[in-house]
Design an enzyme around this catalytic site. Structure first.
Site, mmCIF file in Angstrom:
data_model
loop_
_atom_site.group_PDB
_atom_site.id
_atom_site.type_symbol
_atom_site.label_atom_id
_atom_site.label_comp_id
_atom_site.label_asym_id
_atom_site.label_seq_id
_atom_site.Cartn_x
_atom_site.Cartn_y
_atom_site.Cartn_z
ATOM 1 N N THR A 1 44.964 35.225 39.535
ATOM 2 C CA THR A 1 45.932 34.521 38.591
ATOM 3 C C THR A 1 45.255 33.114 37.993
ATOM 4 O O THR A 1 44.391 32.780 37.973
ATOM 5 C CB THR A 1 46.952 33.658 39.661
ATOM 6 O OG1 THR A 1 47.963 33.050 38.744
ATOM 7 C CG2 THR A 1 46.310 32.494 40.571
ATOM 8 N N HIS A 2 45.934 32.984 36.656
ATOM 9 C CA HIS A 2 45.544 31.564 35.866
ATOM 10 C C HIS A 2 46.500 30.691 35.994
ATOM 11 O O HIS A 2 46.686 29.715 35.138
ATOM 12 C CB HIS A 2 45.519 32.362 34.345
ATOM 13 C CG HIS A 2 44.441 33.097 34.076
ATOM 14 N ND1 HIS A 2 44.693 34.525 33.963
ATOM 15 C CD2 HIS A 2 42.910 32.885 33.900
ATOM 16 C CE1 HIS A 2 43.271 35.200 33.656
ATOM 17 N NE2 HIS A 2 42.578 34.099 33.740
ATOM 18 N N ARG B 1 34.837 26.986 34.307
ATOM 19 C CA ARG B 1 33.525 27.186 33.520
ATOM 20 C C ARG B 1 33.599 26.192 32.200
ATOM 21 O O ARG B 1 34.686 25.583 32.297
ATOM 22 C CB ARG B 1 33.568 28.834 32.670
ATOM 23 C CG ARG B 1 32.288 28.919 31.790
ATOM 24 C CD ARG B 1 32.675 30.377 31.158
ATOM 25 N NE ARG B 1 31.480 30.706 30.452
ATOM 26 C CZ ARG B 1 31.525 32.027 29.718
ATOM 27 N NH1 ARG B 1 32.627 32.698 29.632
ATOM 28 N NH2 ARG B 1 30.253 32.022 29.169
ATOM 29 N N PHE C 1 26.489 40.155 35.026
ATOM 30 C CA PHE C 1 27.248 40.521 33.953
ATOM 31 C C PHE C 1 27.205 41.931 33.155
ATOM 32 O O PHE C 1 28.153 42.584 33.211
ATOM 33 C CB PHE C 1 27.271 39.570 33.063
ATOM 34 C CG PHE C 1 28.068 39.519 31.731
ATOM 35 C CD1 PHE C 1 28.913 38.737 31.614
ATOM 36 C CD2 PHE C 1 27.762 40.244 30.613
ATOM 37 C CE1 PHE C 1 30.046 38.649 30.841
ATOM 38 C CE2 PHE C 1 28.763 40.158 29.688
ATOM 39 C CZ PHE C 1 29.914 39.641 29.512
ATOM 40 N N TYR D 1 31.132 28.939 37.215
ATOM 41 C CA TYR D 1 30.502 30.165 36.373
ATOM 42 C C TYR D 1 29.032 29.845 36.364
ATOM 43 O O TYR D 1 28.289 30.847 36.552
ATOM 44 C CB TYR D 1 31.157 30.323 35.258
ATOM 45 C CG TYR D 1 30.805 31.377 34.411
ATOM 46 C CD1 TYR D 1 31.201 32.762 34.783
ATOM 47 C CD2 TYR D 1 29.905 31.293 33.426
ATOM 48 C CE1 TYR D 1 30.568 33.800 34.082
ATOM 49 C CE2 TYR D 1 29.355 32.409 32.845
ATOM 50 C CZ TYR D 1 29.732 33.680 32.981
ATOM 51 O OH TYR D 1 29.279 34.950 32.471
ATOM 52 N N ARG E 1 32.440 39.543 27.015
ATOM 53 C CA ARG E 1 31.844 39.329 25.583
ATOM 54 C C ARG E 1 30.391 39.047 25.923
ATOM 55 O O ARG E 1 29.599 40.277 25.583
ATOM 56 C CB ARG E 1 32.524 38.225 25.127
ATOM 57 C CG ARG E 1 32.294 38.228 23.765
ATOM 58 C CD ARG E 1 32.726 36.905 22.979
ATOM 59 N NE ARG E 1 32.500 35.910 23.713
ATOM 60 C CZ ARG E 1 31.365 34.998 22.907
ATOM 61 N NH1 ARG E 1 31.027 35.417 21.883
ATOM 62 N NH2 ARG E 1 31.017 33.643 23.431
ATOM 63 N N LYS E 2 29.906 38.113 26.144
ATOM 64 C CA LYS E 2 28.456 37.728 26.374
ATOM 65 C C LYS E 2 28.146 37.324 27.816
ATOM 66 O O LYS E 2 26.885 37.566 28.073
ATOM 67 C CB LYS E 2 27.878 36.677 25.129
ATOM 68 C CG LYS E 2 27.774 37.466 23.702
ATOM 69 C CD LYS E 2 27.172 36.067 22.957
ATOM 70 C CE LYS E 2 27.174 36.667 21.394
ATOM 71 N NZ LYS E 2 26.413 35.554 20.421
#
Length: 233
Positions: free
Chosen positions: A38-39, A61, A164, A128, A195-196
């Site tokens: 969840t956020h 993060r 990742f 993170y 993404r990165k």
């Protein structure tokens, strides 16, 4: 992986068990032990989460890398116009005052901070950047919190599987790519989610002036909040 004792990818994506997306009846149907994603802020979580002292992992993060990743994510999901450039986005974001929005990083983080300072031994905080720096170390700590038996070989295997690049590849493989259209869909999903994954990529986007403005805004918005963030490796 820690709960199952095996470094195997789950068959579904994490958004298949998100509180935001599905009614309670569907979430309850998943097998125990249930692991959700969840956020939400604490106020948005079901009361039973706290009554039953469910274990919660609160991952953070640094906000600058969060915002750099947020723009293409919002554009990819068509929440924002694809023509909006970074400079316009960050300028508008720093003017954002909606206090109830999950898109407001300052609001979201303050809500969690106020909740956490009450003291909750069933909540584990991790970053993170720490996970990127030494995944085996952080997985070992997480295993202790979850009361999973110490198994260094397993923890090393999980660290490799959850790197990742490996996660990015695994997401693509979960989509049936037998047709060209599905291949494009898999690529789009992967690029939106992964993404990165770098620590400090914000330095490629924030100008000196914008960085100073953001730091000033952070100091104003986060007064009294002692979360510490790492902005580089």
């Amino acid at each position: 992986m820690l709960r199952s004792g095996q470094a195997d990818y789950h068959g579904k994506e994490d958004d298949s068990v998100m509180f935001e997306f599905f009614p309670a009846e569907m979430l309850r149907a998943s097998p125990k032990p249930r692991i959700y994603n969840t956020h939400f802020t604490p106020q948005g979580l079901p009361k039973q989460t706290f009554d039953k002292k469910c274990k919660i992992l609160f991952l953070q993060r640094n906000p600058k890398d969060v915002l750099v990743s947020m723009l293409p994510f919002l554009q990819g999901h068509k929440f924002l116009d694809s023509t909006i450039k970074w400079n316009e986005f960050i300028s508008k974001y720093m003017e954002f005052e909606v206090e109830s929005s999950l898109l407001n990083w300052f609001y979201y983080t303050r809500e969690w901070y106020e909740f956490l300072k009450e003291g909750h031994d069933n909540i584990y905080c991790l970053s993170y950047e720490d996970m990127k720096e030494d995944p085996v170390r952080e997985i070992t700590k997480l295993a202790t919190f979850l009361k999973v038996e110490d198994n260094r070989d397993l923890f090393k295997d999980i660290a490799v599987k959850c790197s990742f690049q490996n996660l990015k590849q695994a997401v693509t493989l979960k989509v049936d790519t037998s047709s060209n259209s599905n291949k494009e869909a898999a690529k789009k999903i992967t690029n939106l989610t992964y993404r990165k994954g770098e620590v400090g990529d914000w330095k490629n986007y924030f100008t000196v002036a914008v960085n100073e403005q953001f730091d000033a805004l952070y100091a104003k918005k986060m007064t009294g909040i002692d979360f510490k963030y790492r902005y580089s490796n």
